[in-house]
Design a protein around this motif. Structure first.
Motif, PDB file in Angstrom:
ATOM      1  N   SER A 163      -6.536 -14.453  -0.547  1.00 53.21           N
ATOM      2  CA  SER A 163      -6.284 -14.807  -2.084  1.00 53.21           C
ATOM      3  C   SER A 163      -5.902 -13.644  -2.899  1.00 53.21           C
ATOM      4  CB  SER A 163      -7.614 -15.367  -2.585  1.00 53.21           C
ATOM      5  OG  SER A 163      -8.792 -14.270  -2.472  1.00 53.21           O
ATOM      6  N   LEU A 164      -5.960 -12.369  -1.962  1.00 52.70           N
ATOM      7  CA  LEU A 164      -5.704 -11.038  -2.756  1.00 52.70           C
ATOM      8  C   LEU A 164      -4.284 -11.012  -3.688  1.00 52.70           C
ATOM      9  CD1 LEU A 164      -7.055  -8.321  -0.432  1.00 52.70           C
ATOM     10  CD2 LEU A 164      -7.686  -8.786  -2.501  1.00 52.70           C
ATOM     11  N   PRO A 165      -3.249 -11.390  -3.141  1.00 53.46           N
ATOM     12  CA  PRO A 165      -2.070 -11.344  -4.086  1.00 53.46           C
ATOM     13  C   PRO A 165      -2.270 -12.031  -5.356  1.00 53.46           C
ATOM     14  CG  PRO A 165      -1.288 -11.830  -1.580  1.00 53.46           C
ATOM     15  CD  PRO A 165      -2.932 -11.769  -1.727  1.00 53.46           C
ATOM     16  N   LEU A 166      -2.827 -13.261  -5.384  1.00 55.95           N
ATOM     17  CA  LEU A 166      -2.810 -14.018  -6.551  1.00 55.95           C
ATOM     18  C   LEU A 166      -4.216 -13.355  -7.257  1.00 55.95           C
ATOM     19  CD1 LEU A 166      -2.381 -16.187  -8.456  1.00 55.95           C
ATOM     20  CD2 LEU A 166      -3.832 -17.639  -6.979  1.00 55.95           C
ATOM     21  N   ASP A 167      -5.439 -12.916  -6.382  1.00 56.63           N
ATOM     22  CA  ASP A 167      -6.472 -12.270  -7.301  1.00 56.63           C
ATOM     23  C   ASP A 167      -6.016 -11.038  -8.218  1.00 56.63           C
ATOM     24  OD1 ASP A 167      -8.005 -14.293  -6.536  1.00 56.63           O
ATOM     25  OD2 ASP A 167      -9.082 -13.215  -4.967  1.00 56.63           O
ATOM     26  N   VAL A 168      -5.260 -10.020  -7.458  1.00 57.70           N
ATOM     27  CA  VAL A 168      -4.922  -8.887  -7.939  1.00 57.70           C
ATOM     28  C   VAL A 168      -3.897  -9.043  -9.395  1.00 57.70           C
ATOM     29  CG1 VAL A 168      -3.515  -6.658  -7.593  1.00 57.70           C
ATOM     30  CG2 VAL A 168      -5.085  -7.582  -5.920  1.00 57.70           C
ATOM     31  N   GLN A 169      -2.998 -10.086  -9.272  1.00 60.17           N
ATOM     32  CA  GLN A 169      -2.275 -10.597 -10.244  1.00 60.17           C
ATOM     33  C   GLN A 169      -3.151 -10.990 -11.668  1.00 60.17           C
ATOM     34  OE1 GLN A 169       0.880 -10.248 -11.095  1.00 60.17           O
ATOM     35  NE2 GLN A 169       1.500  -9.515  -8.920  1.00 60.17           N
ATOM     36  N   GLU A 170      -4.073 -11.532 -11.337  1.00 63.44           N
ATOM     37  CA  GLU A 170      -4.996 -12.182 -12.229  1.00 63.44           C
ATOM     38  C   GLU A 170      -5.998 -10.620 -12.814  1.00 63.44           C
ATOM     39  OE1 GLU A 170      -5.652 -15.167 -13.763  1.00 63.44           O
ATOM     40  OE2 GLU A 170      -3.851 -15.616 -12.439  1.00 63.44           O
ATOM     41  N   GLN A 171      -6.098  -9.759 -11.934  1.00 64.96           N
ATOM     42  CA  GLN A 171      -6.750  -8.642 -12.484  1.00 64.96           C
ATOM     43  C   GLN A 171      -5.993  -7.804 -13.469  1.00 64.96           C
ATOM     44  OE1 GLN A 171      -7.654  -6.655  -8.480  1.00 64.96           O
ATOM     45  NE2 GLN A 171      -9.207  -8.482  -8.225  1.00 64.96           N
ATOM     46  N   ILE A 172      -4.556  -7.577 -12.945  1.00 66.89           N
ATOM     47  CA  ILE A 172      -3.441  -6.968 -14.049  1.00 66.89           C
ATOM     48  C   ILE A 172      -3.461  -7.848 -15.085  1.00 66.89           C
ATOM     49  CG2 ILE A 172      -1.282  -6.468 -14.220  1.00 66.89           C
ATOM     50  CD1 ILE A 172      -1.183  -6.099 -10.973  1.00 66.89           C
ATOM     51  N   LYS A 173      -3.150  -8.988 -15.179  1.00 63.35           N
ATOM     52  CA  LYS A 173      -3.296  -9.762 -16.466  1.00 63.35           C
ATOM     53  C   LYS A 173      -4.319  -9.344 -17.251  1.00 63.35           C
ATOM     54  CE  LYS A 173      -2.673 -14.580 -17.872  1.00 63.35           C
ATOM     55  NZ  LYS A 173      -2.797 -15.889 -17.172  1.00 63.35           N
ATOM     56  N   ALA A 174      -5.581  -9.742 -16.815  1.00 67.59           N
ATOM     57  CA  ALA A 174      -6.829  -9.306 -17.433  1.00 67.59           C
ATOM     58  C   ALA A 174      -6.970  -7.936 -18.171  1.00 67.59           C
ATOM     59  CB  ALA A 174      -7.964  -9.804 -16.856  1.00 67.59           C
ATOM     60  N   THR A 186      -2.977   0.553 -16.766  1.00 76.34           N
ATOM     61  CA  THR A 186      -2.982   1.844 -16.603  1.00 76.34           C
ATOM     62  C   THR A 186      -4.294   2.013 -15.555  1.00 76.34           C
ATOM     63  OG1 THR A 186      -4.672   2.145 -18.256  1.00 76.34           O
ATOM     64  CG2 THR A 186      -2.434   2.808 -18.734  1.00 76.34           C
ATOM     65  N   LYS A 187      -4.450   3.078 -14.971  1.00 68.94           N
ATOM     66  CA  LYS A 187      -5.874   3.075 -14.139  1.00 68.94           C
ATOM     67  C   LYS A 187      -7.115   2.919 -14.864  1.00 68.94           C
ATOM     68  CE  LYS A 187      -5.944   8.274 -14.099  1.00 68.94           C
ATOM     69  NZ  LYS A 187      -5.901   9.434 -13.473  1.00 68.94           N
ATOM     70  N   GLU A 188      -6.923   3.307 -16.063  1.00 64.46           N
ATOM     71  CA  GLU A 188      -8.177   3.233 -17.242  1.00 64.46           C
ATOM     72  C   GLU A 188      -8.404   1.782 -17.299  1.00 64.46           C
ATOM     73  OE1 GLU A 188      -6.532   7.469 -17.245  1.00 64.46           O
ATOM     74  OE2 GLU A 188      -5.664   5.503 -17.684  1.00 64.46           O
ATOM     75  N   GLN A 189      -7.309   0.990 -17.840  1.00 67.81           N
ATOM     76  CA  GLN A 189      -7.492  -0.340 -17.821  1.00 67.81           C
ATOM     77  C   GLN A 189      -8.232  -1.019 -16.969  1.00 67.81           C
ATOM     78  OE1 GLN A 189      -3.308  -0.878 -19.237  1.00 67.81           O
ATOM     79  NE2 GLN A 189      -4.158  -1.842 -21.260  1.00 67.81           N
ATOM     80  N   ILE A 190      -7.683  -1.030 -15.490  1.00 65.74           N
ATOM     81  CA  ILE A 190      -8.117  -1.631 -14.504  1.00 65.74           C
ATOM     82  C   ILE A 190      -9.646  -1.124 -14.253  1.00 65.74           C
ATOM     83  CG2 ILE A 190      -7.330  -0.248 -12.541  1.00 65.74           C
ATOM     84  CD1 ILE A 190      -6.610  -3.900 -12.553  1.00 65.74           C
ATOM     85  N   TRP A 191      -9.764   0.166 -14.173  1.00 64.82           N
ATOM     86  CA  TRP A 191     -11.237   0.433 -14.021  1.00 64.82           C
ATOM     87  C   TRP A 191     -11.978  -0.053 -14.997  1.00 64.82           C
ATOM     88  CZ3 TRP A 191     -13.170   3.050 -10.312  1.00 64.82           C
ATOM     89  CH2 TRP A 191     -14.621   3.341 -10.346  1.00 64.82           C
TER      90      TRP A 191
END
Length: 139
Positions: A124-135, A14-19
């Motif tokens: 590196s953005l595609p991989l980095d954003v996947q890591e952000q979503i995972k975390a 959710t936007k709250e989680q990523i925030w």
């Protein structure tokens, strides 16, 4: 001026989680393998600064230019004769959360800083954003 963007739509966070993930600057090193540490004194708000150390690089001072909770934030890193802007946008869509990252470099020596810094970040953005979503999905 040089600018590149990357977007992905996901139903994993959710936007709250990523925030929450981004607002906790002092823990960025736990999910961003490209940095040694990031330190924010105070709160994640417009006008505040944080220090970030990329792996193998010098400390970088980053200023928060705009912060709209759960929606977007914009920061700037100042280099000699150039500035790099990093914008993060979180938009709810019927297909899920659209996460967009825009890197822009402006200034007389922008070509140099694109070559030295910005291109590597964008690549590196595609991989980095996947890591952000995972975390963020664990928050």
């Amino acid at each position: 001026m040089w600018s590149r963007s990357y977007s992905i739509t996901t139903k994993e966070v959710t936007k709250e989680q990523i925030w929450k993930l981004f607002a906790d600057v002092n823990n960025w090193h736990t999910w961003d393998k490209g940095i040694e540490y990031a330190v924010l004194k105070g709160i994640f708000e417009k006008g505040n600064y944080f220090t970030l150390r990329p792996k193998g690089g010098p400390n970088v001072k980053v200023e928060l230019l705009e912060v709209i909770e759960n929606t977007r934030f914009l920061d700037v890193t100042k280099f000699p004769l150039a500035k790099m802007y990093d914008e993060h946008i979180f938009e709810e869509t019927e297909d899920g959360l659209k996460i967009t990252n825009i890197i822009t470099v402006k200034g007389l020596l922008s070509f140099l800083w694109v070559k030295l810094v910005a291109k590597k970040i964008v690549d590196s953005l595609p991989l980095d954003v996947q890591e952000q979503i995972k975390a963020a999905s664990k928050l």
